[in-house]
Design a protein around this motif. Sequence first.
Motif, PDB file in Angstrom:
ATOM      1  N   VAL A  61       0.856  -1.193   0.000  1.00  0.00           N
ATOM      2  CA  VAL A  61       0.000   0.000   0.000  1.00  0.00           C
ATOM      3  C   VAL A  61       0.883   1.231   0.000  1.00  0.00           C
ATOM      4  CG1 VAL A  61      -2.019   1.072   1.080  1.00  0.00           C
ATOM      5  CG2 VAL A  61      -1.489  -1.312   1.566  1.00  0.00           C
ATOM      6  N   GLY A  62       1.022   1.833  -1.154  1.00  0.00           N
ATOM      7  CA  GLY A  62       1.847   3.036  -1.239  1.00  0.00           C
ATOM      8  C   GLY A  62       3.303   2.729  -0.939  1.00  0.00           C
ATOM      9  N   SER A  63       4.138   3.750  -0.964  1.00  0.00           N
ATOM     10  CA  SER A  63       5.560   3.494  -0.788  1.00  0.00           C
ATOM     11  C   SER A  63       6.256   4.443   0.178  1.00  0.00           C
ATOM     12  CB  SER A  63       6.252   3.554  -2.158  1.00  0.00           C
ATOM     13  OG  SER A  63       6.024   4.819  -2.732  1.00  0.00           O
ATOM     14  N   PRO A  64       5.532   5.100   1.112  1.00  0.00           N
ATOM     15  CA  PRO A  64       6.260   5.999   2.016  1.00  0.00           C
ATOM     16  C   PRO A  64       7.253   5.241   2.885  1.00  0.00           C
ATOM     17  CG  PRO A  64       3.883   6.084   2.421  1.00  0.00           C
ATOM     18  CD  PRO A  64       4.123   4.998   1.446  1.00  0.00           C
ATOM     19  N   GLY A  65       8.301   5.928   3.275  1.00  0.00           N
ATOM     20  CA  GLY A  65       9.344   5.306   4.087  1.00  0.00           C
ATOM     21  C   GLY A  65       9.012   5.351   5.569  1.00  0.00           C
ATOM     22  N   VAL A  66      10.007   5.055   6.368  1.00  0.00           N
ATOM     23  CA  VAL A  66       9.826   4.919   7.814  1.00  0.00           C
ATOM     24  C   VAL A  66       9.193   6.174   8.422  1.00  0.00           C
ATOM     25  CG1 VAL A  66      11.071   4.652  10.001  1.00  0.00           C
ATOM     26  CG2 VAL A  66      11.749   3.300   7.993  1.00  0.00           C
ATOM     27  N   ALA A  67       9.643   7.353   7.983  1.00  0.00           N
ATOM     28  CA  ALA A  67       9.191   8.590   8.605  1.00  0.00           C
ATOM     29  C   ALA A  67       7.714   8.883   8.340  1.00  0.00           C
ATOM     30  CB  ALA A  67      10.050   9.757   8.109  1.00  0.00           C
ATOM     31  N   GLU A  68       7.223   8.505   7.159  1.00  0.00           N
ATOM     32  CA  GLU A  68       5.852   8.908   6.784  1.00  0.00           C
ATOM     33  C   GLU A  68       4.837   7.782   6.805  1.00  0.00           C
ATOM     34  OE1 GLU A  68       8.306   9.126   4.309  1.00  0.00           O
ATOM     35  OE2 GLU A  68       9.097  11.053   4.957  1.00  0.00           O
ATOM     36  N   LEU A 121       0.473  -0.109   7.252  1.00  0.00           N
ATOM     37  CA  LEU A 121       1.513  -1.067   7.644  1.00  0.00           C
ATOM     38  C   LEU A 121       0.880  -2.362   8.161  1.00  0.00           C
ATOM     39  CD1 LEU A 121       4.562  -1.628   8.290  1.00  0.00           C
ATOM     40  CD2 LEU A 121       4.158  -0.600  10.519  1.00  0.00           C
ATOM     41  N   LEU A 122      -0.132  -2.181   9.018  1.00  0.00           N
ATOM     42  CA  LEU A 122      -0.829  -3.356   9.566  1.00  0.00           C
ATOM     43  C   LEU A 122      -1.464  -4.192   8.469  1.00  0.00           C
ATOM     44  CD1 LEU A 122      -2.721  -2.320  12.823  1.00  0.00           C
ATOM     45  CD2 LEU A 122      -1.106  -4.212  12.524  1.00  0.00           C
ATOM     46  N   LEU A 123      -2.081  -3.515   7.500  1.00  0.00           N
ATOM     47  CA  LEU A 123      -2.758  -4.222   6.412  1.00  0.00           C
ATOM     48  C   LEU A 123      -1.748  -5.036   5.597  1.00  0.00           C
ATOM     49  CD1 LEU A 123      -5.397  -4.732   4.887  1.00  0.00           C
ATOM     50  CD2 LEU A 123      -4.948  -2.664   3.545  1.00  0.00           C
ATOM     51  N   GLU A 124      -0.578  -4.464   5.382  1.00  0.00           N
ATOM     52  CA  GLU A 124       0.446  -5.181   4.615  1.00  0.00           C
ATOM     53  C   GLU A 124       0.929  -6.423   5.373  1.00  0.00           C
ATOM     54  OE1 GLU A 124       3.200  -2.366   2.087  1.00  0.00           O
ATOM     55  OE2 GLU A 124       2.327  -1.200   3.697  1.00  0.00           O
ATOM     56  N   PHE A 125       1.170  -6.270   6.679  1.00  0.00           N
ATOM     57  CA  PHE A 125       1.591  -7.440   7.465  1.00  0.00           C
ATOM     58  C   PHE A 125       0.458  -8.467   7.565  1.00  0.00           C
ATOM     59  CE2 PHE A 125       5.824  -7.548   9.214  1.00  0.00           C
ATOM     60  CZ  PHE A 125       6.309  -6.284   8.916  1.00  0.00           C
ATOM     61  N   VAL A 134       5.631 -22.948  -1.653  1.00  0.00           N
ATOM     62  CA  VAL A 134       6.525 -21.899  -2.151  1.00  0.00           C
ATOM     63  C   VAL A 134       5.991 -20.557  -1.659  1.00  0.00           C
ATOM     64  CG1 VAL A 134       7.616 -20.843  -4.154  1.00  0.00           C
ATOM     65  CG2 VAL A 134       6.964 -23.266  -4.236  1.00  0.00           C
ATOM     66  N   ASN A 135       6.777 -19.881  -0.867  1.00  0.00           N
ATOM     67  CA  ASN A 135       6.422 -18.541  -0.414  1.00  0.00           C
ATOM     68  C   ASN A 135       7.075 -17.535  -1.347  1.00  0.00           C
ATOM     69  OD1 ASN A 135       4.950 -19.477   1.814  1.00  0.00           O
ATOM     70  ND2 ASN A 135       6.788 -19.625   3.088  1.00  0.00           N
ATOM     71  N   VAL A 136       6.250 -16.835  -2.109  1.00  0.00           N
ATOM     72  CA  VAL A 136       6.813 -15.885  -3.075  1.00  0.00           C
ATOM     73  C   VAL A 136       7.259 -14.645  -2.301  1.00  0.00           C
ATOM     74  CG1 VAL A 136       6.472 -14.602  -5.200  1.00  0.00           C
ATOM     75  CG2 VAL A 136       5.325 -16.817  -4.891  1.00  0.00           C
ATOM     76  N   SER A 137       8.576 -14.489  -2.234  1.00  0.00           N
ATOM     77  CA  SER A 137       9.169 -13.460  -1.409  1.00  0.00           C
ATOM     78  C   SER A 137       9.820 -12.397  -2.301  1.00  0.00           C
ATOM     79  CB  SER A 137      10.190 -14.118  -0.462  1.00  0.00           C
ATOM     80  OG  SER A 137      10.696 -13.174   0.434  1.00  0.00           O
ATOM     81  N   SER A 138      10.817 -11.738  -1.757  1.00  0.00           N
ATOM     82  CA  SER A 138      11.481 -10.695  -2.542  1.00  0.00           C
ATOM     83  C   SER A 138      12.868 -10.431  -1.972  1.00  0.00           C
ATOM     84  CB  SER A 138      10.658  -9.407  -2.468  1.00  0.00           C
ATOM     85  OG  SER A 138      11.390  -8.332  -3.012  1.00  0.00           O
ATOM     86  N   GLY A 139      13.780 -10.125  -2.878  1.00  0.00           N
ATOM     87  CA  GLY A 139      15.109  -9.703  -2.441  1.00  0.00           C
ATOM     88  C   GLY A 139      15.016  -8.457  -1.566  1.00  0.00           C
ATOM     89  N   ALA A 140      13.887  -7.724  -1.679  1.00  0.00           N
ATOM     90  CA  ALA A 140      13.689  -6.528  -0.854  1.00  0.00           C
ATOM     91  C   ALA A 140      13.676  -6.874   0.630  1.00  0.00           C
ATOM     92  CB  ALA A 140      12.374  -5.845  -1.232  1.00  0.00           C
ATOM     93  N   GLY A 141      13.332  -8.131   0.951  1.00  0.00           N
ATOM     94  CA  GLY A 141      13.267  -8.550   2.341  1.00  0.00           C
ATOM     95  C   GLY A 141      14.560  -9.146   2.859  1.00  0.00           C
ATOM     96  N   ILE A 164      10.424   1.269   0.032  1.00  0.00           N
ATOM     97  CA  ILE A 164       9.344   0.294   0.232  1.00  0.00           C
ATOM     98  C   ILE A 164       9.635  -0.507   1.496  1.00  0.00           C
ATOM     99  CG2 ILE A 164       8.629   0.126  -2.181  1.00  0.00           C
ATOM    100  CD1 ILE A 164      10.415  -2.389  -2.399  1.00  0.00           C
ATOM    101  N   SER A 165      10.036   0.234   2.530  1.00  0.00           N
ATOM    102  CA  SER A 165      10.493  -0.423   3.754  1.00  0.00           C
ATOM    103  C   SER A 165       9.443  -1.345   4.363  1.00  0.00           C
ATOM    104  CB  SER A 165      10.891   0.622   4.795  1.00  0.00           C
ATOM    105  OG  SER A 165      11.783   1.533   4.218  1.00  0.00           O
ATOM    106  N   ALA A 166       8.182  -0.920   4.365  1.00  0.00           N
ATOM    107  CA  ALA A 166       7.142  -1.730   5.013  1.00  0.00           C
ATOM    108  C   ALA A 166       6.949  -3.041   4.256  1.00  0.00           C
ATOM    109  CB  ALA A 166       5.831  -0.946   5.065  1.00  0.00           C
ATOM    110  N   TYR A 167       6.763  -2.946   2.951  1.00  0.00           N
ATOM    111  CA  TYR A 167       6.611  -4.147   2.114  1.00  0.00           C
ATOM    112  C   TYR A 167       7.828  -5.049   2.295  1.00  0.00           C
ATOM    113  CZ  TYR A 167       6.960  -6.822  -2.284  1.00  0.00           C
ATOM    114  OH  TYR A 167       7.127  -7.800  -3.215  1.00  0.00           O
TER     115      TYR A 167
END
Length: 248
Positions: free
Chosen positions: A92-99, A105-109, A136-143, A168-171
């Motif tokens: 959901v969106g791409s704001p970083g830690v500050a915003e 965040l909860l919805l994504e988790f 298979v858990n489709v993950s990401s190098g982002a994690g 995309i810190s939350a994702y």
Amino acid sequence: MRTALITGSGRREGLGFETARQLGAEGFHVIVSARQLEQVGPLAAELADQGIEASALALDLLDHASVTTAMQRVNAQFGKLDVLVNNAAMMVGSPGVAEKDMDELLLEFQTNVVGTWSVTQKFLPLLIASGRGRIVNVSSGAGSFWDPDYGLVNYPGFEMERFGAMPISAYAMTKTALNGLTLKMAKELKSDNILVNAVCPGVTATRPGTEAFARPVADGAKGVVWAATLPDDGPTGLFFRDGKQLPW
Ligand SMILES: NC(=O)c1ccc[n+]([C@@H]2O[C@H](COP(=O)([O-])OP(=O)(O)OC[C@H]3O[C@@H](n4cnc5c(N)ncnc54)[C@H](OP(=O)(O)O)[C@@H]3O)[C@@H](O)[C@H]2O)c1
């Protein structure tokens, strides 16, 4: 016949549907699923037109009743499940830690981690009934702790500066958690002959405009299919891209 359920496979351009198509081509009966049945009915029909055995299923990761009904349908039709591809996820969106908005965040988790756990838990008896289940858990190098640039720096045409302006810190954190969950699942389910792995599909062109720097969806899905069709002595509890192990 071997059966495979792919969550979040209701977008024709998405990795989930392409994974279903490739597994179907390998002889699986594929179950394409999305929040609304209307999203997947036509896609299952499209696969059937290509000679692939396919069914459509409503499955919303955030709705326990939907997950339970989906499991009951698969149980009634097949009595087992050989492959579960936990592909559904959201950002959901791409704001970083500050915003970052904490409700987002909860919805994504809730979706990417709790939802994946919930679907896996519900389908576990059917995966055990398979005798050689694969998750298979489709993950990401982002994690990944090791791959903070998401593996992107090697992609020709990728504009790191532009991407860097879109944190995309939350994702990414949901995928870190998913990787951790992969390890735990693998350990707990080993005695049930279930292999559990996390797969990063790589940066894949599943949205219009990303073709300039992202790989074709068929290439991204290949590594997922590889992990879904591992032999009985294959790896478990690891993280891969294109069949090659990635550090966490
Ligand atoms: N594309 C990439 O570059 C890339 C890179 C690394 C990892 N990945 C991962 O690959 C997977 C597929 O991504 P994609 O690029 O193909 O994007 P996508 O088409 O958006 O796939 C995600 C799917 O999950 C579904 N979904 C979201 N919430 C759900 C819920 N509560 N219940 C059921 N389904 C739900 C979405 O449904 P709706 O269509 O209804 O919204 C969507 O079809 C994701 O796990 C993603 O994190 C992608």
